[in-house]
Design an enzyme around this catalytic site. Sequence first.
Site, PDB file in Angstrom:
ATOM      1  CB  SER A  40       3.088   3.320   2.348  1.00 58.40           C
ATOM      2  OG  SER A  40       3.173   2.001   2.828  1.00 58.40           O
TER       3      SER A  40
ATOM      4  CG  ASP B 290       8.609   2.576   8.103  1.00 57.88           C
ATOM      5  OD1 ASP B 290       7.936   1.753   8.746  1.00 57.88           O
ATOM      6  OD2 ASP B 290       8.504   2.730   6.874  1.00 57.88           O
TER       7      ASP B 290
ATOM      8  CB  CYS C  35       8.677   1.441   3.685  1.00 60.02           C
ATOM      9  SG  CYS C  35       7.244   0.587   3.001  1.00 60.02           S
TER      10      CYS C  35
ATOM     11  CG  HIS D 294       5.002   3.807   7.165  1.00 59.89           C
ATOM     12  ND1 HIS D 294       5.883   3.172   6.323  1.00 59.89           N
ATOM     13  CD2 HIS D 294       3.822   3.864   6.492  1.00 59.89           C
ATOM     14  CE1 HIS D 294       5.267   2.846   5.188  1.00 59.89           C
ATOM     15  NE2 HIS D 294       4.021   3.249   5.276  1.00 59.89           N
ATOM     16  CD  GLU D 295       2.153   6.135   9.639  1.00 60.97           C
ATOM     17  OE1 GLU D 295       2.989   6.286  10.553  1.00 60.97           O
ATOM     18  OE2 GLU D 295       1.506   5.096   9.491  1.00 60.97           O
TER      19      GLU D 295
END
Length: 720
Positions: A120, A326, A329, A383-384
């Site tokens: 991130s 995501d 980002c 995102h993760e």
Amino acid sequence: MVQSLTKVELGPCNVTADLKTAVNPYSWSEVSNLLFISQPLGVGFSYSEEQAGTLNPFTGEHEDSSYGVDGEYPVINATALDTTDLAAVATWHVLQGFLSALPQLDGNVKSKTFNLWTESYGGHYGPSFFNYFYDQNQAIANGTTNGTELIFDTLGIGNGIYDLYTQAPYYPEFAVNNTYGIKAVNDTVYNYQKFACYMIGGCLDLASQCAQVNRSTDVGQQYCFQATDMCRNNVEGPYYSYSGRGVYDIRHPYTDPTPPSYFSDFLNTAGAQQALGVNLNYTDANDDVSYAFQRTGDFAYPSFIPDLEMILNNSVRVALYHGDADYICNWFGGQAVSLNISYAHSAEFRSAEYAPFMVNGGEYGEVRQYGNFSFMRIYEAGHEVPFYQPEASLELFRRVLGNLDIATGETTLTGTYNTTGQPNATHTEGYVPIPSVTPPVSYTAAITNPITTVVAESGAPASASGSGAAVSTTEEPVPIKNRFIERKVEDLLLLLPRRLAARSRHVSNTARVRTPKPPPVTKPKPSAAKAISHNVSNLVLAGVQASLIYHFLFTYVAEISPCFGESMIPTISLYGDWVVVNKWHRHGRGIKVGDVVDYIKPTDPSISVLKRVIGMPGDFVVADYVDPGEEKKSPLRLVRGEDDKGWDLVLDKEETGKMMLQVPEGHCWMVGDNMTESRDSRLYGPVPLALIKGKVVAKIMPFSDAGWIRNNVEAVDDLD
């Protein structure tokens, strides 16, 4: 700055809903020793001092014990480490201290192979840290400083934010053209995001200015803060306000916490804190740190692509990977960054094709790789990435550290290795519906129509009634959040008149009906404590009622406010003026061209500004923005009125520009009287009527200059 969830995604244990721990079979510790660093100072359990107090649930900030005590919290000077480059310095010293304090690692170590993996905002941290570590390694090598060299072998960045200028244009594109078939916002919002990105004084314009200033000065940092504010609020932000979909996973609703945050509760249990040797309350974010980074404009700093170029030219293996669901980002922007990096083999990297990323017979993504540089899109991950695709992410980590190709994991990497396959990453997934949710309300809830731009002949009127160019709508702009609050306040305000009315009826009845007086009843005298409690309750009730009346008057009737700034000179002085704002005109009610209004600044909802309305819905206005010092002149002029007591706005037809814009429905066009020193609609476009707080009707201070605020603007139909 938000504390990373990395340890939850890829650490040796997972925390379950009942706050128990379970072994994570896909922990990255299966491949390498891991050291997690909480930084900058103040995040996680890190602190310089600790203090008993409480956490403000609204602002997220720590407050001292005078507000109550619910735990121990870090006390820091957030401005001491308020940029990525300063965080790099602090992290270097932390690592040096860690190595020097652990003699079992080998006190004679002079060099240490080091792999840095981050996520991130790590798109800032990773490149900057390497750059600083490299400089320190050079200083250690030539004897100008002491320490242990930290030699990078690999740098991995998951769903990173690297460069605002490169990535910002992909927010609107990903919102409507993602590979899940999800059109998260309508055309109006999409067009607004695009306009805010590319307009004069918009996101990219301000980001390019940030790249040219000295970012070590307050002035330079303010430029970058303005770029961050414009880009995040107007290009990135409308998706959050209007889509109802997730920040970190476009397939999920906005309110869905993914991954679950069980770990925060677990780290605040007595057993966990005792085992860790800490007595601080754990919070997954530190807003003091976040706001400090925002004030310096660090988000918009342009230095991290050059840092990546330096890393690649020093033969470090760099792996960029993005989960393809995501938004914040998104992989569209990440791919653009990978193609914009200019290093020794950038041409070869751009010529490489996408190959499938295979793990145990399954395809988990697509990767482009040449030599030591790779970019990968991972399917069905937010995102993760390690949380969504634990097996695939562990294999990615193993292959990069093991110097193997990413696509298959079967080929030892060489400097000329390249992937073959498809020129573009074309994999798509089926549409993913989400449950019906109420999107969070934004300050621009009145945006209902796309902006329609027309080109007029030289000499066209600057403010004239338009016809048919803007798309009409039957939707009424409703400030939902404000109306909800209004209803709550109105309900509470009813308490006072109802109580007074009831008391009045009781008095009237007892005056008309004559009944024998009952015998006196001897009541026990209340205790002092009870009397004090009763008096305090009455005082609190009176205070609440007074505050509600105050709120009602200043929200719906009128407000007296001080003003400062040069944008409305000579109508409003640079400083020292106090004005009266008529709140009947809230949300644009009864507003006309020429009125001076108080409204919420679209690019910073925390600020109210005064400007003059020169265009209402359907009117045509000059859209050119004029910066101070430019040779180009504005076609609008301020001249003394006929009575020599006021000022009039007039149109100079010799300087009329050709670029005209029709004000959309539900909006108006604002300009400051001191146009060359005003940031107004020429910078951020039409202003939603819902943002208008009221009409400025009079100046009351200083007394020597008190008087009514005049409306001196007239719409014209023909310049001749």
